[in-house]
Write an enzyme that holds these catalytic residues in place. Sequence first.
Site, short mmCIF file in Angstrom:
data_model
loop_
_atom_site.label_atom_id
_atom_site.label_comp_id
_atom_site.label_asym_id
_atom_site.label_seq_id
_atom_site.Cartn_x
_atom_site.Cartn_y
_atom_site.Cartn_z
CE LYS A 205 18.64 2.86 23.49
NZ LYS A 205 19.08 2.41 24.82
CG HIS B 200 2.12 10.65 5.52
ND1 HIS B 200 1.64 9.62 6.30
CD2 HIS B 200 1.11 11.55 5.41
CE1 HIS B 200 0.40 9.91 6.67
NE2 HIS B 200 0.05 11.06 6.15
#
Length: 184
Positions: free
Chosen positions: A64, A98
Amino acid sequence: MKKILIFASGSGSNFQAIVEHFQDKLSKYNIEFELLCNKKDAFVFERAKKLNVKSHFVPFSETKAFLESKKYDLYILAGYMRVLPQEVLDFGTFINIHPSLLPKFKGLNAIEQAYNAGEKEAGVTVHYVNHLIDSGEILEQQSVEIKEGMSLEELESEIHKIEHEIYPRVIEKLLCKELINGNV
Ligand code: GRF
């Protein structure tokens, strides 16, 4: 210039496929890639060096803070083995690849899960990322037949080949859309 940050944690074959796909198109789309990796010794750093892509080692807990100090236009997860919290996803558009036909076989060892379940087909999904594992809106999927007698290794290699085609293609589609609509 649009900056695209690719997140990876390991080998980085998808990272390489994406960067190579766009090597001759960087000025067409006015883009630049950078790499973020949370594992210091990951092989993806070698690939980034060879491909001349700026790389950043960022421990997961510092993600972050890192993103707060920079500005990117698109975030691409390519084998990034952590689940990003909403406060990080709030920085912009995140997509992921994925190795299964989602919503089937989320999480780790997806190819093996499909193989061991005796499925007739496996596949690859490119999707937007949300705070749940492999659950965001699907952008594109491609299936692979699990043929009689196929080994797990054969299936894995076929899936990876497809990943390296589908991911750059979907990213290019997003960039084309962006040229038309004004945002990714
Ligand atoms: C790929 O199978 C991808 O689908 C999954 O993680 C793997 C990363 O492989 N999310 P690589 O590091 O790109 O070679």
